[in-house]
Design an enzyme around this catalytic site. Sequence first.
Site, PDB file in Angstrom:
ATOM      1  N   HIS A   1      -0.662  -2.831   0.433  1.00 37.36           N
ATOM      2  CA  HIS A   1      -0.205  -1.546  -0.084  1.00 37.36           C
ATOM      3  C   HIS A   1      -0.829  -0.414   0.718  1.00 37.36           C
ATOM      4  O   HIS A   1      -1.969  -0.499   1.165  1.00 37.36           O
ATOM      5  CB  HIS A   1      -0.507  -1.378  -1.579  1.00 37.36           C
TER       6      HIS A   1
ATOM      7  N   HIS B   1      -1.912   3.506   0.589  1.00 33.09           N
ATOM      8  CA  HIS B   1      -2.206   4.646  -0.273  1.00 33.09           C
ATOM      9  C   HIS B   1      -1.810   5.897   0.497  1.00 33.09           C
ATOM     10  O   HIS B   1      -2.200   6.063   1.658  1.00 33.09           O
ATOM     11  CB  HIS B   1      -3.705   4.750  -0.560  1.00 33.09           C
TER      12      HIS B   1
END
Length: 134
Positions: A120, A122
């Site tokens: 992921h 950010h």
Amino acid sequence: MSESDEVAAAKAQAAKPQDDGAPTVFDKILSGEWDSNKVYEDDICLAFRDVNPQAPVHFLVIPKNRDGLTGISKAREDQKDVLGHMMYVAGTVGKKECPKGFRIVINDGEQGSQSVYHLHLHVLGGRQMGWPPG
């Protein structure tokens, strides 16, 4: 000196098997089992607001198909298109939400404070970022 909750969570998670096939929190969001505040979605990735924001704007970009992509250091050559698309989405949505600038962060492994082993990005913005990070 005490550790942050995020660092402690990352160390605990790093002690477990990283790709045992068990669903991650992100898999549960993708399946609809858990809700999210979506900011972008297409066939390849999903972007949604972080539940524990570290800046006025903080969203995550995840691949819809984990396919062993538990962290950036686990990326395979055949996943370059997915990685590039995720960066493009992060940049496009980041520019829209943070016209004065933003930061993209990828935590990888225990010392990188990775607490969810589903790659992921950010994206943080809405304020002046400090340097150096970390």
